[in-house]
Design an enzyme around this catalytic site. Sequence first.
Site, mmCIF file in Angstrom:
data_model
loop_
_atom_site.group_PDB
_atom_site.id
_atom_site.type_symbol
_atom_site.label_atom_id
_atom_site.label_comp_id
_atom_site.label_asym_id
_atom_site.label_seq_id
_atom_site.Cartn_x
_atom_site.Cartn_y
_atom_site.Cartn_z
ATOM 1 C CG LEU A 1 -2.742 13.603 4.912
ATOM 2 C CD1 LEU A 1 -3.043 12.420 5.836
ATOM 3 C CD2 LEU A 1 -3.095 14.908 5.625
ATOM 4 N N GLY A 2 -1.163 11.811 1.220
ATOM 5 C CA GLY A 2 -1.696 11.912 -0.132
ATOM 6 C C GLY A 2 -3.059 11.248 -0.200
ATOM 7 N NE ARG A 3 -4.927 10.696 -6.558
ATOM 8 C CZ ARG A 3 -3.827 11.047 -7.218
ATOM 9 N NH1 ARG A 3 -2.638 10.614 -6.804
ATOM 10 N NH2 ARG A 3 -3.889 11.839 -8.282
ATOM 11 C CB ILE A 4 -3.036 5.847 0.107
ATOM 12 C CG1 ILE A 4 -3.242 5.303 -1.302
ATOM 13 C CG2 ILE A 4 -3.090 4.709 1.127
ATOM 14 C CD1 ILE A 4 -2.136 4.386 -1.791
ATOM 15 N NE ARG B 1 8.093 16.289 -1.787
ATOM 16 C CZ ARG B 1 7.495 15.745 -2.838
ATOM 17 N NH1 ARG B 1 6.389 16.296 -3.313
ATOM 18 N NH2 ARG B 1 7.992 14.673 -3.414
ATOM 19 C CB SER B 2 4.500 22.217 2.508
ATOM 20 O OG SER B 2 3.703 21.729 1.438
ATOM 21 N NE ARG C 1 7.383 1.469 -4.155
ATOM 22 C CZ ARG C 1 6.184 1.057 -4.515
ATOM 23 N NH1 ARG C 1 5.343 0.607 -3.603
ATOM 24 N NH2 ARG C 1 5.818 1.083 -5.786
ATOM 25 C CG ASP D 1 1.606 -4.762 2.378
ATOM 26 O OD1 ASP D 1 1.594 -6.004 2.286
ATOM 27 O OD2 ASP D 1 1.163 -4.015 1.461
ATOM 28 C CD GLU E 1 8.288 -5.072 -1.411
ATOM 29 O OE1 GLU E 1 7.758 -5.192 -2.542
ATOM 30 O OE2 GLU E 1 7.831 -4.338 -0.521
ATOM 31 C CG HIS F 1 4.177 -4.764 -1.898
ATOM 32 N ND1 HIS F 1 5.271 -4.104 -2.381
ATOM 33 C CD2 HIS F 1 3.137 -3.898 -2.054
ATOM 34 C CE1 HIS F 1 4.937 -2.900 -2.814
ATOM 35 N NE2 HIS F 1 3.628 -2.760 -2.620
#
Length: 312
Positions: free
Chosen positions: A145-148, A168-169, A225, A249, A254, A272
């Site tokens: 759950l980062g920016r994207i 992670r947390s 990834r 994707d 790859e 991708h």
Amino acid sequence: MPAQMPPVVIEGLERQFTLHKAWEAPDREAFLREVGPTIRGIALGGHTKVDAAFLDRFPKLEIVSSFGVGYDYIDAVEAGRRGIIVTNTPDVLTDEVADLTVGLLIATIRQLPQVDRYLREGRWLEKPYPLTATLRGRKVGILGLGRIGKAVAKRLEAFGLPISYHGRSRQEDVAYDYYPTLVGLAEAVDVLISVAPGSAETDRMVNAEVLRALGPNGVFVNVGRGSVVDEPALIEALRSKTILTAGLDVFADEPRVPKELIEMEHVVLLPHVGSASVETRRAMGQLVVDNLVSWFAGKGPLTPVAETPYRR
């Protein structure tokens, strides 16, 4: 520049610097031996492995400006140990990848590529396409759950879908349900979306146990990834109907995609292309250039990665 990059990068760097194009050299090794000791900055994409041996060729190297948000092909820790800055291109691709993720999810559940082929092959004249699964009533879990990941979650909230996540947390400023284990998240949802970066920590973390927990109605989507997934386990889960389907994707090796996945009619596969629009790739390329220009103007890097030694 070890390999060819988009015109915006090449043209932008040629206006500001002396650009050495390694891919044009008839003898690449001889070329690198000649220019390597003079190089202070490198611009590259995801097809050049940057490890200790690579860095040894460039004793005066100060900065590596990478095209893309993921940089698992760069040993950023080793670069940092040598005092070399590494930058990537976050934010400018966030919305594009999030849009693609939602589109891939819908295409996978509603079988849009298969339906398109069905019509083009003239089969609608024979009988209607079979009914598909639905997005309605599903619970979505996000790995990474980062920016994207947050941009994906925001879009899926608009579809009325409950969101949970694993990382992670726990993130204190996030209202979504947090699961401390990936298996626990998979058990609680029936759509699992991976936006996780590639690293030793995330390597093959979506494994057979996680896929069993996702269950026979489960949908797996990966835009992060390919290394995050145990590909043989995923193939077996799809073959044995341990999960319902998958939209992918990204892949482990790859551009080579396992033949078993290609032969599966019920999965959706993309090469991708998460950020692959003209506008977004142009913005990414410009940020590669801007990081180098800023660094050599003495203003520091614009988007240093976490492992980089630079501190403002």
